[in-house]
Write a protein that holds these residues in place. Structure first.
Motif, mmCIF file in Angstrom:
data_model
loop_
_atom_site.group_PDB
_atom_site.id
_atom_site.type_symbol
_atom_site.label_atom_id
_atom_site.label_comp_id
_atom_site.label_asym_id
_atom_site.label_seq_id
_atom_site.Cartn_x
_atom_site.Cartn_y
_atom_site.Cartn_z
ATOM 1 N N UNK A 1 0.847 -1.184 0.000
ATOM 2 C CA UNK A 1 0.000 0.000 0.000
ATOM 3 C C UNK A 1 0.892 1.247 0.000
ATOM 4 N N UNK A 2 0.572 2.189 -0.860
ATOM 5 C CA UNK A 2 1.308 3.457 -0.913
ATOM 6 C C UNK A 2 0.792 4.338 0.229
ATOM 7 N N UNK A 3 1.711 5.017 0.930
ATOM 8 C CA UNK A 3 1.323 5.930 2.006
ATOM 9 C C UNK A 3 1.940 7.293 1.707
ATOM 10 N N UNK A 4 1.090 8.325 1.836
ATOM 11 C CA UNK A 4 1.537 9.696 1.605
ATOM 12 C C UNK A 4 1.242 10.539 2.843
ATOM 13 N N UNK A 5 1.862 11.705 2.897
ATOM 14 C CA UNK A 5 1.568 12.682 3.944
ATOM 15 C C UNK A 5 1.175 13.975 3.247
ATOM 16 N N UNK A 6 -0.015 14.470 3.595
ATOM 17 C CA UNK A 6 -0.526 15.701 2.988
ATOM 18 C C UNK A 6 -1.652 16.234 3.870
ATOM 19 N N UNK A 7 -1.480 17.418 4.410
ATOM 20 C CA UNK A 7 -2.499 17.975 5.306
ATOM 21 C C UNK A 7 -3.756 18.406 4.558
ATOM 22 N N UNK A 8 -3.590 19.176 3.490
ATOM 23 C CA UNK A 8 -4.732 19.650 2.706
ATOM 24 C C UNK A 8 -4.446 19.384 1.234
ATOM 25 N N UNK B 1 -1.502 21.122 -0.559
ATOM 26 C CA UNK B 1 -0.126 20.884 -0.122
ATOM 27 C C UNK B 1 0.567 19.893 -1.056
ATOM 28 N N UNK B 2 1.889 19.969 -1.098
ATOM 29 C CA UNK B 2 2.661 18.974 -1.830
ATOM 30 C C UNK B 2 2.516 17.622 -1.134
ATOM 31 N N UNK B 3 2.499 16.572 -1.934
ATOM 32 C CA UNK B 3 2.391 15.216 -1.398
ATOM 33 C C UNK B 3 3.800 14.715 -1.069
ATOM 34 N N UNK B 4 3.956 14.203 0.162
ATOM 35 C CA UNK B 4 5.241 13.631 0.586
ATOM 36 C C UNK B 4 5.117 12.113 0.637
ATOM 37 N N UNK B 5 6.168 11.426 0.237
ATOM 38 C CA UNK B 5 6.214 9.974 0.405
ATOM 39 C C UNK B 5 6.367 9.694 1.898
ATOM 40 N N UNK B 6 5.502 8.859 2.439
ATOM 41 C CA UNK B 6 5.529 8.616 3.873
ATOM 42 C C UNK B 6 6.777 7.848 4.309
ATOM 43 N N UNK B 7 7.344 7.056 3.409
ATOM 44 C CA UNK B 7 8.580 6.354 3.748
ATOM 45 C C UNK B 7 9.666 7.358 4.126
ATOM 46 N N UNK B 8 9.674 8.514 3.455
ATOM 47 C CA UNK B 8 10.652 9.552 3.780
ATOM 48 C C UNK B 8 10.409 10.134 5.170
ATOM 49 N N UNK B 9 9.141 10.290 5.543
ATOM 50 C CA UNK B 9 8.794 10.780 6.879
ATOM 51 C C UNK B 9 9.212 9.752 7.935
ATOM 52 N N UNK B 10 8.968 8.485 7.655
ATOM 53 C CA UNK B 10 9.295 7.417 8.609
ATOM 54 C C UNK B 10 10.789 7.284 8.868
#
Length: 162
Positions: free
Chosen positions: A138-145, A148-157
């Protein structure tokens, strides 16, 4: 069923979800999946009041939500799934529901969390659930609204310290 988006946001239905996300996605139904809220009439009433006019609302536990989705109950609708925790989505995936992408919005800071971004704070259990979800493809992204630019969640992790 047309799942148009899946979002983790501890606040569930609030301004961003009710107005920005629901409108942007043209969702016809918001599905809140939470095993605790289904037992709490006050929280269910608050969610009903917070939902946008003209949008249907389902408040279901993981088993019922999974069964309804797998049975095709909402096939002709545009469903926006919102949950508080990744563990909930992990259970839904284990029940055979197909989810392509999960968006992570707000996960509040608590004594047991580690701060990763302005709006994302994880417990060890959250981290483990995200790893299990990623392992399922499953692809996971981070984006508040939506704007906003979409971030790869793996990078956040990567900033999580075990």
């Amino acid at each position: 069923m047309s799942i148009v988006a899946v979002r983790i946001d501890e606040r569930l239905i609030h301004g961003q979800v009710a107005n920005l996300w629901t409108t942007s996605l043209q969702a016809s139904r918001i599905m809140v999946i939470d095993n605790d809220i289904i037992k709490n009439d006050i929280q269910k009433t608050a969610l009903k009041l917070a939902k946008p006019s003209g949008v249907n609302l389902s408040i279901l536990g993981t088993e019922k939500a999974s069964a309804n989705i797998n049975a095709g109950k909402y096939d002709k609708q545009r469903v926006f799934i919102v949950v508080k925790k990744p563990e909930t989505l992990e259970k839904v995936l284990d029940n055979g529901v197909k989810i392509d992408t999960i968006n992570v919005g707000n996960m509040s800071q608590k004594d047991t969390t580690q701060h990763l971004t302005q709006s994302i704070n994880l417990t060890k259990e959250d981290y483990d659930s995200f790893q299990n979800i990623l392992a399922k493809g499953v692809k996971i992204t981070a984006q508040m609204v939506p704007s906003d630019n979409i971030k790869k969640f793996e990078d956040v992790l990567k900033d999580y310290k075990l």
